[in-house]
Design a protein around this motif. Sequence first.
Motif, PDB file in Angstrom:
ATOM      1  N   ASN A  54       0.987  -1.138   0.059  1.00  0.00           N
ATOM      2  CA  ASN A  54       0.025  -0.170  -0.149  1.00  0.00           C
ATOM      3  C   ASN A  54       0.788   1.273  -0.065  1.00  0.00           C
ATOM      4  O   ASN A  54       1.996   1.197   0.674  1.00  0.00           O
ATOM      5  N   ALA A  78       0.675   6.018  -0.464  1.00  0.00           N
ATOM      6  CA  ALA A  78      -0.063   6.902  -0.566  1.00  0.00           C
ATOM      7  C   ALA A  78       0.616   8.159  -1.548  1.00  0.00           C
ATOM      8  O   ALA A  78       1.937   8.009  -1.618  1.00  0.00           O
ATOM      9  N   GLY A  98      -5.184   2.304  -1.610  1.00  0.00           N
ATOM     10  CA  GLY A  98      -3.792   2.707  -1.431  1.00  0.00           C
ATOM     11  C   GLY A  98      -2.880   1.573  -2.226  1.00  0.00           C
ATOM     12  O   GLY A  98      -1.567   1.488  -2.357  1.00  0.00           O
TER      13      GLY A  98
END
Length: 64
Positions: free
Chosen positions: A2, A4, A33
Amino acid sequence: MNAAIGDRLLVHGNVVGERDRRGEIIEVRGPGGGPPYVVRFDDGHTGLVFPGPDAVVVPAQRRP
Protein backbone atom coordinates in the motif's frame (compact mmCIF):
# COMPACT_ATOMS: atom_id res chain seq x y z
CA MET A 1 1.71 -3.30 -0.80
CA ASN A 2 0.00 0.00 0.00
CA ALA A 3 1.15 3.54 -0.71
CA ALA A 4 0.01 7.14 -0.62
CA ILE A 5 0.76 10.13 -2.79
CA GLY A 6 4.16 11.51 -1.82
CA ASP A 7 5.62 8.15 -0.81
CA ARG A 8 8.75 7.00 -2.62
CA LEU A 9 9.05 3.81 -4.67
CA LEU A 10 12.40 2.04 -4.77
CA VAL A 11 12.79 -0.64 -7.43
CA HIS A 12 15.93 -2.71 -6.95
CA GLY A 13 17.90 -3.64 -10.06
CA ASN A 14 17.41 -7.35 -10.69
CA VAL A 15 20.33 -7.83 -13.09
CA VAL A 16 24.00 -7.46 -12.21
CA GLY A 17 25.07 -3.92 -13.07
CA GLU A 18 21.53 -2.55 -13.26
CA ARG A 19 20.95 0.46 -11.05
CA ASP A 20 18.09 0.83 -8.59
CA ARG A 21 15.28 3.14 -9.73
CA ARG A 22 13.72 5.64 -7.35
CA GLY A 23 10.72 7.86 -7.76
CA GLU A 24 7.84 9.66 -6.11
CA ILE A 25 4.34 8.23 -6.21
CA ILE A 26 2.17 10.97 -7.71
CA GLU A 27 -1.07 8.99 -8.15
CA VAL A 28 -2.53 5.85 -6.58
CA ARG A 29 -5.00 4.06 -8.86
CA GLY A 30 -5.72 0.91 -6.86
CA PRO A 31 -8.30 0.55 -4.09
CA GLY A 32 -7.14 1.23 -0.54
CA GLY A 33 -3.69 2.46 -1.57
CA GLY A 34 -2.90 -0.59 -3.67
CA PRO A 35 -1.20 -0.67 -7.07
CA PRO A 36 -0.96 0.42 -9.78
CA TYR A 37 0.85 3.67 -9.09
CA VAL A 38 1.83 6.56 -11.31
CA VAL A 39 5.46 7.26 -10.44
CA ARG A 40 7.70 10.19 -11.38
CA PHE A 41 11.17 8.68 -11.37
CA ASP A 42 14.25 10.69 -10.42
CA ASP A 43 15.42 10.62 -14.07
CA GLY A 44 12.28 12.59 -15.06
CA HIS A 45 10.40 9.64 -16.58
CA THR A 46 6.79 9.20 -15.44
CA GLY A 47 5.01 5.88 -15.79
CA LEU A 48 2.34 3.51 -14.57
CA VAL A 49 3.91 0.90 -12.29
CA PHE A 50 2.63 -2.44 -11.04
CA PRO A 51 5.39 -3.10 -8.45
CA GLY A 52 6.86 -6.57 -8.23
CA PRO A 53 8.76 -8.31 -5.44
CA ASP A 54 11.85 -6.20 -6.15
CA ALA A 55 10.04 -2.95 -5.17
CA VAL A 56 9.71 -1.24 -1.79
CA VAL A 57 7.45 1.66 -0.79
CA VAL A 58 9.14 4.15 1.54
CA PRO A 59 6.50 6.21 3.36
CA ALA A 60 6.99 9.98 3.07
CA GLN A 61 7.29 10.49 6.84
CA ARG A 62 10.32 8.14 7.04
CA ARG A 63 12.44 9.99 4.52
CA PRO A 64 15.37 12.02 5.88
